[in-house]
Design an enzyme around this catalytic site. Structure first.
Site, PDB file in Angstrom:
ATOM      1  N   ARG A 125       0.744  -1.187   0.048  1.00 30.46           N
ATOM      2  CA  ARG A 125      -0.064  -0.041   0.020  1.00 30.46           C
ATOM      3  C   ARG A 125       0.988   1.282   0.035  1.00 30.46           C
ATOM      4  O   ARG A 125       1.966   1.215   0.806  1.00 30.46           O
ATOM      5  CB  ARG A 125      -0.867  -0.145   1.245  1.00 30.46           C
ATOM      6  N   THR A 425      -8.862   0.236 -10.181  1.00 33.46           N
ATOM      7  CA  THR A 425      -8.151  -1.051  -9.785  1.00 33.46           C
ATOM      8  C   THR A 425      -8.305  -2.132 -10.516  1.00 33.46           C
ATOM      9  O   THR A 425      -9.076  -2.314 -11.687  1.00 33.46           O
ATOM     10  CB  THR A 425      -8.689  -1.343  -8.227  1.00 33.46           C
ATOM     11  N   THR A 443      -3.526  -1.198  -7.886  1.00 38.12           N
ATOM     12  CA  THR A 443      -4.292  -0.024  -8.252  1.00 38.12           C
ATOM     13  C   THR A 443      -3.453   1.196  -8.446  1.00 38.12           C
ATOM     14  O   THR A 443      -2.409   1.304  -7.568  1.00 38.12           O
ATOM     15  CB  THR A 443      -5.380   0.354  -6.897  1.00 38.12           C
ATOM     16  N   GLU A 445      -5.686   3.862  -7.451  1.00 39.38           N
ATOM     17  CA  GLU A 445      -6.801   4.522  -7.241  1.00 39.38           C
ATOM     18  C   GLU A 445      -8.049   4.659  -8.047  1.00 39.38           C
ATOM     19  O   GLU A 445      -8.336   3.743  -8.802  1.00 39.38           O
ATOM     20  CB  GLU A 445      -6.179   5.744  -6.135  1.00 39.38           C
ATOM     21  N   GLU A 464      -3.832   8.002  -4.186  1.00 43.60           N
ATOM     22  CA  GLU A 464      -4.442   6.905  -3.123  1.00 43.60           C
ATOM     23  C   GLU A 464      -4.716   7.397  -1.943  1.00 43.60           C
ATOM     24  O   GLU A 464      -5.526   6.911  -1.140  1.00 43.60           O
ATOM     25  CB  GLU A 464      -3.366   5.716  -2.999  1.00 43.60           C
ATOM     26  N   ASP A 467      -8.237   7.964  -0.149  1.00 42.87           N
ATOM     27  CA  ASP A 467      -8.756   7.071   0.672  1.00 42.87           C
ATOM     28  C   ASP A 467      -8.786   7.449   1.990  1.00 42.87           C
ATOM     29  O   ASP A 467      -9.325   6.727   3.026  1.00 42.87           O
ATOM     30  CB  ASP A 467      -8.070   5.503   0.366  1.00 42.87           C
ATOM     31  N   SER A 491      -7.774   0.952   2.750  1.00 45.57           N
ATOM     32  CA  SER A 491      -8.304   0.122   1.576  1.00 45.57           C
ATOM     33  C   SER A 491      -9.285  -0.766   1.679  1.00 45.57           C
ATOM     34  O   SER A 491      -9.843  -1.019   2.725  1.00 45.57           O
ATOM     35  CB  SER A 491      -7.018  -0.579   0.827  1.00 45.57           C
ATOM     36  N   SER A 492     -10.107  -1.186   0.656  1.00 48.21           N
ATOM     37  CA  SER A 492     -11.062  -1.981   0.413  1.00 48.21           C
ATOM     38  C   SER A 492     -10.474  -3.263  -0.067  1.00 48.21           C
ATOM     39  O   SER A 492     -11.459  -4.228  -0.416  1.00 48.21           O
ATOM     40  CB  SER A 492     -12.271  -1.693  -0.087  1.00 48.21           C
ATOM     41  N   GLY A 513     -13.086  -0.091  -5.601  1.00 44.79           N
ATOM     42  CA  GLY A 513     -13.242   0.754  -4.596  1.00 44.79           C
ATOM     43  C   GLY A 513     -13.760  -0.028  -3.428  1.00 44.79           C
ATOM     44  O   GLY A 513     -13.614  -1.333  -3.229  1.00 44.79           O
TER      45      GLY A 513
HETATM   46  N1  GLU Z   1      -8.282   2.872  -3.441  1.00 44.55           N
HETATM   47  C1  GLU Z   1      -9.366   1.823  -3.468  1.00 44.55           C
HETATM   48  C2  GLU Z   1      -9.093   0.666  -2.160  1.00 44.55           C
HETATM   49  O1  GLU Z   1      -7.641   0.781  -1.894  1.00 44.55           O
HETATM   50  C3  GLU Z   1      -8.816   1.017  -4.651  1.00 44.55           C
HETATM   51  C4  GLU Z   1      -9.114   1.647  -6.044  1.00 44.55           C
HETATM   52  C5  GLU Z   1     -10.630   1.571  -6.349  1.00 44.55           C
HETATM   53  O2  GLU Z   1     -11.008   0.337  -6.702  1.00 44.55           O
HETATM   54  O3  GLU Z   1     -11.260   2.530  -6.312  1.00 44.55           O
HETATM   55  O4  GLU Z   1      -9.777   0.355  -1.827  1.00 44.55           O
END
Ligand code: GLU
Length: 621
Positions: A125, A425, A443, A445, A464, A467, A491-492, A513
């Site tokens: 990350r 991503t 990703t 982001e 990123e 987030d 993150s997700s 996301g």
């Molecule tokens: N920034 C998102 C996350 O870490 C991933 C990017 C996305 O899919 O929007 O969850």
């Protein structure tokens, strides 16, 4: 500069329903199925043939793009292992999916070792610069959060990229290829180019305004000042040179060498186009931030479901915890009893609860205490499952539970609004002939990242750090996801590997996301509870409940016969936001299932994001 050459044959969109139908009816036993197969054609300007499902032996790759899957497959064919193939595929995605992934971003890699039966992870990350503070994304005059669109297109949102360190770390620990060998096919691909398809053009178009505002981005992705034409060949010689520089000088050059200097200069002085000067906010990154970056290996988070062992990525992502907690809740009910409306109701409610909890408790474990084990305990699941009423949907926003103290009252309080989170991503999965498995989400982001390209280097920088929660989500309550020096934003991403009796049974993951969590969860419920095959589970219409009053849903979900029953229970649906396709989409999963007969079934999205690409080394027909 990108080079666009002539018009070539348009990429055919194959698969969709045919691949899913071929994937046969669902088996009743977890992780055992039937479906067809494919290999591919040489990597280069001509697109390899694309199939959403492949069955066979000797290893597999599934990603969103056939060029990328082909690079991984070739590595497997030449004796590389799952980690080598994952790094190779990821490097190729940096070429052909530059708006979703690349060396300007970060990600999480989960890996199963066939010899030790261990699951390990790498946390790649991005980190915030050391000068970042909790209020860095607020207006100093008003204390109000910065406008999200201003933050998205700014140097301020660029985190220290973790992708190259992830590849270095994974190859060093578990790979057989050198870094140079792993990225060389992708350097060749960047030189040779790929055929532009509708998806790439649509993603460029969606970013056109942002890309025009930054000189090197406009030059690279709008060659000749225009959107790349479908069927033309897109080349990126700058990225080819960057990959070769990394190969010759070693990956550390991105952290301490020439590339580090270029990145820091770009972040501090975003190269705005004429007429856009002063509109791109500079960032706080310094050379020391890159120098001190590490991609630590961490213990995965573990939970169980139907006798299977689930290994997911722990914090700094909330993915593993949220998926695990939701399944812990679901296993207290009879979700597989044949009443699909009730199964979907419970899926949506478990997701709603897990989101309330992840928002309250999950942040970067190096700066905040995350009660991961307690959040995944059966005691907490019992407390939270108690809120689910089979006859009535909960109200959102729902208050979080407290994993540190049991709630015997079973009370559903009112919670805080949901933080903003975008969708982009990419996810890839690989396996090899020895039985090793990799599940890797990476990703930059949002689609197109910060829109800032490092001049002459051929890659976009991430955004990123958007987030982070710019201000506390619930005023007066500690927020574990505020910005901070060196901190990783929550993150997700949810790369997941599932074992049955210590051996791989299934691996899955998705972009999207915050909808990553619901996509992975729904895919697992489809596969493990609702009797779908893996391709069917991936293709099925999706809904995403993230502790909001309304549940986002794809058009095909809204057309399900169960919708009325769900609405009678109090669920309210809203079409998922459109991204770059005319139809709203949620996620774009890839997965591999390991079958009792020793074959593997690799599966990709049949339609979403233009359809993905699954390949196996030795197809069985
Ligand atoms: N920034 C998102 C996350 O870490 C991933 C990017 C996305 O899919 O929007 O969850």
């Amino acid at each position: 500069m990108a080079v666009l050459v002539g018009l070539e044959k348009s990429v055919s969109r194959r698969t969709t329903a045919a691949a899913v139908l071929l994937a046969t009816a669902a088996a009743l036993t977890a992780c055992s199925h039937e479906a067809p197969a494919d290999g591919g054609a040489p990597a280069g300007a001509t697109p390899p043939s694309k199939h959403a499902v492949a069955i066979g032996r000797g290893g597999a790759v599934s990603s969103v793009n056939p060029y990328a899957s082909k690079v991984g497959l070739d590595i497997l064919r030449h004796g590389g292992n799952a980690v080598d193939a994952a790094v190779g595929t990821a490097a190729a995605l940096g070429v052909v999916e530059p708006y979703s992934a690349g060396i300007g971003g970060g990600g999480y890699l989960v890996r199963y070792d066939a010899r030790t039966h261990r699951v390990d992870t790498v946390d790649g990350r991005e980190t915030a610069p050391s000068r970042m503070r909790a209020d860095s994304f607020t207006d100093p005059g008003t204390g109000e959060p910065m406008d999200p669109s201003e933050a998205m297109d700014s140097g301020l949102s660029v985190g220290v990229p973790g992708t190259v360190k992830t590849w270095q770390e994974a190859l060093k620990r578990w790979g057989t290829l050198s870094f140079a060998k792993a990225v060389e096919p992708s350097a060749a691909l960047a030189d040779k180019g790929f055929v532009v398809n509708e998806e790439f053009r649509a993603q460029t178009e969606m970013n056109e305004k942002r890309f025009r505002a930054v000189d090197p981005t406009r030059e690279l992705f709008l060659p000749g000042g225009r959107l790349p034409a479908v069927g033309s060949t897109f080349r990126n010689p700058d990225l080819a040179r960057t990959y070769r520089l990394l190969a010759q000088q070693g990956p550390d050059t991105l952290y301490t060498g020439r590339l580090a200097r270029d990145i820091v200069h770009t972040v501090q002085h975003p190269p705005a186009a004429e007429g856009h000067e002063g509109t791109v906010t500079p960032g706080l990154m310094r050379l020391g931030d890159l120098d001190s970056y590490t991609a630590p290996t961490r213990r995965p988070v573990h939970s169980t479901y139907h006798g299977l062992d689930l290994y997911g990525m722990g914090p700094s992502t909330s993915g593993g915890i949220a998926v695990g907690e939701a399944l812990n809740i679901l296993k207290r009910f009879s979700v597989s009893n044949g009443d699909k409306a009730q199964a979907l109701h419970h899926y949506l409610e478990a997701s709603r609860i897990a989101f309330a909890d992840r928002n309250r408790w999950v942040g970067d474990p190096s700066t905040v205490h995350v009660p991961s084990d307690k959040m995944l305990s059966r005691f907490f699941a019992k407390d939270r499952a108690c809120l689910i009423n089979p006859h009535r949907a909960l109200n959102s926003p729902l208050a979080p539970g407290d994993p540190n103290h049991s709630d015997h009252a079973c009370s559903a309080g009112k919670g805080a609004r949901q933080p903003h989170e975008g969708t982009s991503t990419t996810h890839l999965v690989t396996s090899d002939r020895w039985g090793n498995v990799v599940s890797y989400t990476l990703t930059i982001e949002q689609t197109g990242g910060s829109a800032i390209t490092v001049p002459d280097r051929g890659f976009l920088l991430n955004n990123e750090l958007t987030d982070f929660d710019f201000v506390p989500v619930s005023p007066g309550t500690y927020d574990p996801n505020l910005p901070g020096p060196g901190k990783r934003p929550r993150s997700s991403m949810s790369p997941t590997i599932i074992l049955k009796n210590g051996k791989p049974c299934l691996t899955v993951g998705s972009p999207g996301g915050a909808t990553i969590i619901t996509t992975v969860l729904q895919t697992l419920v489809n596969r493990l509870d609702l009797g779908m095959s893996l391709p069917q589970a991936i293709a099925a219409p999706r809904a995403s409940q993230r502790n909001a009053a309304q549940t986002e849903a794809e058009p095909d979900f809204l057309a399900l016969p169960e919708r009325k029953a769900l609405e009678r229970l109090g669920h309210s649906f809203v079409p998922a936001p459109r991204t770059f396709t005319p139809r709203p989409e949620i996620g774009a999963a890839t997965g591999i299932e390991f079958r009792p007969d020793g074959t593997v079934l690799a599966a990709a999205e049949p339609v979403r994001r233009g359809g993905g690409s699954a390949m196996v080394v030795d197809p069985v027909h």
